[in-house]
Write an enzyme that holds these catalytic residues in place. Sequence first.
Site, short mmCIF file in Angstrom:
data_model
loop_
_atom_site.label_atom_id
_atom_site.label_comp_id
_atom_site.label_asym_id
_atom_site.label_seq_id
_atom_site.Cartn_x
_atom_site.Cartn_y
_atom_site.Cartn_z
N ILE A 102 -90.86 7.24 78.60
CA ILE A 102 -92.54 7.11 77.65
C ILE A 102 -93.83 7.89 78.62
O ILE A 102 -93.41 7.08 79.93
CB ILE A 102 -92.47 5.69 77.73
N CYS A 103 -94.83 8.05 77.28
CA CYS A 103 -95.30 8.75 78.83
C CYS A 103 -95.25 9.82 79.31
O CYS A 103 -94.02 10.69 78.73
CB CYS A 103 -96.67 7.50 79.47
N ASP A 104 -95.59 10.06 80.68
CA ASP A 104 -95.83 11.43 80.92
C ASP A 104 -93.83 11.81 81.39
O ASP A 104 -93.29 13.17 81.72
CB ASP A 104 -95.93 11.40 82.78
#
Length: 199
Positions: A102-104
């Site tokens: 998730i995300c980066d």
Amino acid sequence: MKKVVLFFILNQFADWEAAYLSSALRSLGKDRYIVKTVSLTKDKVQSIGGFQILPDYDISSMPEEYEALILIGGMTWRETDTTQIGKMVEKASEQGKIIGGICDASAFLGTTGILNKVNHTSNELEEIKEWAKDAYTGESRYIRKQAVRDGRIVTANGTASLEFSREVLLALEAAPENEIMDWYRFHKLGYYEASVPDM
């Protein structure tokens, strides 16, 4: 015997990206799964919100037997030497583990090559391309969606902690699908709206 779900966290990890999923696994999936944390070392890790965690394992001591590897985003992925993390992800992929990012952490997965043949998402396509360079050839499989599950790979952007949790829970079959969807709606819509029966 309960199966292990490993959460990989770096210093300055995003609390909220782990909180819904880990707590759901300890409630909805309590009879099937246990949650453990992994980092580069066993040194204390601090979240963006200031919570301090002592990881259960470092990469060299993490168990061979586990069901899923969940990579949580945060502020330090791009300034960290991710060589060991990449090898860990590649091994998990070869062994058919469920992998979530998730995300980066989802953008990082682009550097490993595992997103090239599955539908996926992240914060922005251009971020994956810039970071992964030639390792990433999956542009045609990128979907602008909060969270995407394709087989055993789950990806999400940084505002999609609930959607990410839902898709990982479904991939793990942590509970009957209707229970997972009820859990998701309750947290997404709020107590009153989710509690009102359909008219």
